[in-house]
Design a protein around this motif. Structure first.
Motif, mmCIF file in Angstrom:
data_model
loop_
_atom_site.group_PDB
_atom_site.id
_atom_site.type_symbol
_atom_site.label_atom_id
_atom_site.label_comp_id
_atom_site.label_asym_id
_atom_site.label_seq_id
_atom_site.Cartn_x
_atom_site.Cartn_y
_atom_site.Cartn_z
ATOM 1 N N SER A 34 -0.353 -9.788 -14.347
ATOM 2 C CA SER A 34 -0.602 -9.655 -12.911
ATOM 3 C C SER A 34 -0.507 -11.015 -12.216
ATOM 4 N N LYS A 35 -1.154 -12.003 -12.789
ATOM 5 C CA LYS A 35 -1.123 -13.360 -12.210
ATOM 6 C C LYS A 35 0.289 -13.932 -12.218
ATOM 7 N N ALA A 36 1.013 -13.721 -13.315
ATOM 8 C CA ALA A 36 2.375 -14.248 -13.423
ATOM 9 C C ALA A 36 3.299 -13.621 -12.376
ATOM 10 N N LEU A 37 3.144 -12.326 -12.161
ATOM 11 C CA LEU A 37 3.979 -11.652 -11.168
ATOM 12 C C LEU A 37 3.599 -12.073 -9.744
ATOM 13 N N LYS A 38 2.312 -12.149 -9.469
ATOM 14 C CA LYS A 38 1.876 -12.584 -8.135
ATOM 15 C C LYS A 38 2.387 -13.979 -7.827
ATOM 16 N N LYS A 39 2.370 -14.848 -8.820
ATOM 17 C CA LYS A 39 2.868 -16.218 -8.657
ATOM 18 C C LYS A 39 4.346 -16.218 -8.259
ATOM 19 N N ARG A 40 5.072 -15.181 -8.671
ATOM 20 C CA ARG A 40 6.502 -15.070 -8.379
ATOM 21 C C ARG A 40 6.784 -14.210 -7.150
ATOM 22 N N GLY A 41 5.735 -13.872 -6.389
ATOM 23 C CA GLY A 41 5.929 -13.174 -5.122
ATOM 24 C C GLY A 41 5.793 -11.668 -5.157
ATOM 25 N N PHE A 42 5.439 -11.086 -6.300
ATOM 26 C CA PHE A 42 5.260 -9.641 -6.389
ATOM 27 C C PHE A 42 3.889 -9.252 -5.815
ATOM 28 N N THR A 43 3.793 -8.038 -5.293
ATOM 29 C CA THR A 43 2.533 -7.522 -4.764
ATOM 30 C C THR A 43 2.244 -6.142 -5.352
ATOM 31 N N PHE A 44 1.001 -5.683 -5.182
ATOM 32 C CA PHE A 44 0.548 -4.397 -5.743
ATOM 33 C C PHE A 44 0.761 -4.380 -7.247
ATOM 34 N N VAL A 45 0.450 -5.488 -7.885
ATOM 35 C CA VAL A 45 0.647 -5.632 -9.325
ATOM 36 C C VAL A 45 -0.663 -6.065 -9.989
ATOM 37 N N LEU A 97 7.835 -0.144 -11.999
ATOM 38 C CA LEU A 97 6.915 -1.036 -11.297
ATOM 39 C C LEU A 97 6.523 -0.429 -9.952
ATOM 40 N N SER A 98 7.500 0.092 -9.227
ATOM 41 C CA SER A 98 7.251 0.685 -7.905
ATOM 42 C C SER A 98 6.405 1.943 -8.010
ATOM 43 N N LEU A 99 6.759 2.828 -8.924
ATOM 44 C CA LEU A 99 6.015 4.081 -9.041
ATOM 45 C C LEU A 99 4.587 3.851 -9.508
ATOM 46 N N GLU A 100 4.377 2.882 -10.382
ATOM 47 C CA GLU A 100 3.003 2.566 -10.792
ATOM 48 C C GLU A 100 2.201 2.069 -9.592
ATOM 49 N N ALA A 101 2.824 1.291 -8.723
ATOM 50 C CA ALA A 101 2.131 0.818 -7.515
ATOM 51 C C ALA A 101 1.843 1.987 -6.569
ATOM 52 N N PHE A 102 2.804 2.873 -6.384
ATOM 53 C CA PHE A 102 2.580 4.036 -5.518
ATOM 54 C C PHE A 102 1.497 4.943 -6.093
ATOM 55 N N GLN A 103 1.361 4.978 -7.415
ATOM 56 C CA GLN A 103 0.368 5.838 -8.055
ATOM 57 C C GLN A 103 -1.054 5.351 -7.825
ATOM 58 N N SER A 104 -1.224 4.078 -7.548
ATOM 59 C CA SER A 104 -2.561 3.504 -7.383
ATOM 60 C C SER A 104 -3.413 4.370 -6.459
ATOM 61 N N GLY A 105 -4.523 4.883 -7.010
ATOM 62 C CA GLY A 105 -5.423 5.735 -6.244
ATOM 63 C C GLY A 105 -5.039 7.206 -6.230
ATOM 64 N N LEU A 106 -3.934 7.550 -6.855
ATOM 65 C CA LEU A 106 -3.459 8.939 -6.898
ATOM 66 C C LEU A 106 -3.278 9.357 -8.354
ATOM 67 N N ALA A 142 5.307 -3.120 -0.166
ATOM 68 C CA ALA A 142 5.226 -3.749 -1.486
ATOM 69 C C ALA A 142 6.503 -3.494 -2.282
ATOM 70 N N ALA A 143 7.036 -2.297 -2.215
ATOM 71 C CA ALA A 143 8.276 -1.993 -2.937
ATOM 72 C C ALA A 143 9.418 -2.887 -2.450
ATOM 73 N N ILE A 144 9.502 -3.089 -1.160
ATOM 74 C CA ILE A 144 10.551 -3.954 -0.601
ATOM 75 C C ILE A 144 10.310 -5.412 -1.011
ATOM 76 N N THR A 145 9.070 -5.851 -0.891
ATOM 77 C CA THR A 145 8.715 -7.212 -1.308
ATOM 78 C C THR A 145 9.032 -7.419 -2.784
ATOM 79 N N ASP A 165 17.712 0.672 -6.775
ATOM 80 C CA ASP A 165 18.624 -0.467 -6.918
ATOM 81 C C ASP A 165 17.956 -1.667 -6.246
ATOM 82 N N PRO A 166 17.575 -2.690 -7.009
ATOM 83 C CA PRO A 166 16.811 -3.800 -6.426
ATOM 84 C C PRO A 166 17.522 -4.497 -5.269
ATOM 85 N N GLU A 167 18.834 -4.692 -5.375
ATOM 86 C CA GLU A 167 19.558 -5.370 -4.294
ATOM 87 C C GLU A 167 19.525 -4.569 -3.004
ATOM 88 N N ARG A 168 19.726 -3.278 -3.130
ATOM 89 C CA ARG A 168 19.729 -2.440 -1.920
ATOM 90 C C ARG A 168 18.358 -2.418 -1.273
#
Length: 193
Positions: free
Chosen positions: A156-167, A45-54, A104-107, A74-77
């Motif tokens: 995308s909508k389901a994840l945004k509803k749960r607080g995710f970003t760059f999705v 999920l994080s790497l796909e977001a970082f890839q956006s535009g690259l 976004a990765a931290i969020t 590690d999500p907790e860390r």
């Protein structure tokens, strides 16, 4: 439009993986294959977001540095990161230093931890898989390949509803391809099916 390309090894592949190297290895051994565990899902999920535009090749080359910088995803860390960590990450030349994507990765780590607390282990995987298309795409060439779908829009909508970003829908379509939610390979590629 381009269909599968036969490499020097005699195998037909999706055109972006025609030549030897890192992209071909990723295509042959990872892309479109299921993954397991929250850290693996959070990484993708994080790497796909970082890839956006690259290019994905850029992210793939930087993946070891991303893993080191983000505590093996590690999500907790990562959920516990603060401004000191943001400054550290923004100073790390081994990763993509985009403040919005770092935040976004931290969020997203925090959203994943909250989702897991509410719905149990593997809840991100279940949520993504719930949005699998009823009929997997079967493109014969690059002209027929999609970059979004009704399912990726809904995810995308389901994840945004749960607080995710760059999705966004395109990023979620790429995530579903990469993680084997459906078979993303062109018909005729040796990895199809």
């Amino acid at each position: 439009m381009t269909g599968p390309v036969v490499g020097e090894d005699g195998l037909a592949r999706c055109p972006w993986a025609a030549g030897p190297g890192e992209m071909r290895d990723y295509h042959d051994h990872e892309w479109g294959r299921p993954i397991v565990g929250d850290a693996a899902w959070f990484e993708r999920l994080s790497l796909e977001a970082f890839q956006s535009g690259l290019s994905w090749a850029t992210i793939l080359r930087k993946r070891p540095a991303f893993r080191a910088a983000f505590d093996a995803f590690d999500p907790e860390r990562v959920a516990g990161y603060d401004e000191t960590d943001v400054v550290r990450l923004m100073g790390d030349a081994g990763i993509v230093r985009n403040r919005a994507k770092v935040l976004a990765a931290i969020t997203n780590a925090r959203a994943l931890v909250a989702l897991r607390e509410a719905q149990g282990a593997d809840s991100l995987e279940r949520l993504v898989r719930e949005h699998a298309p009823p009929v997997a795409p079967a493109p014969h060439d690059t002209e027929q390949q999609q970059t979004t779908s009704p399912e990726s829009v809904a995810l995308s909508k389901a994840l945004k509803k749960r607080g995710f970003t760059f999705v966004g829908p395109t990023t979620m379509f790429a995530l579903m391809e990469a993680t084997g939610v459906f078979d993303p390979h062109l018909v005729g590629c040796h990895r199809r099916g």
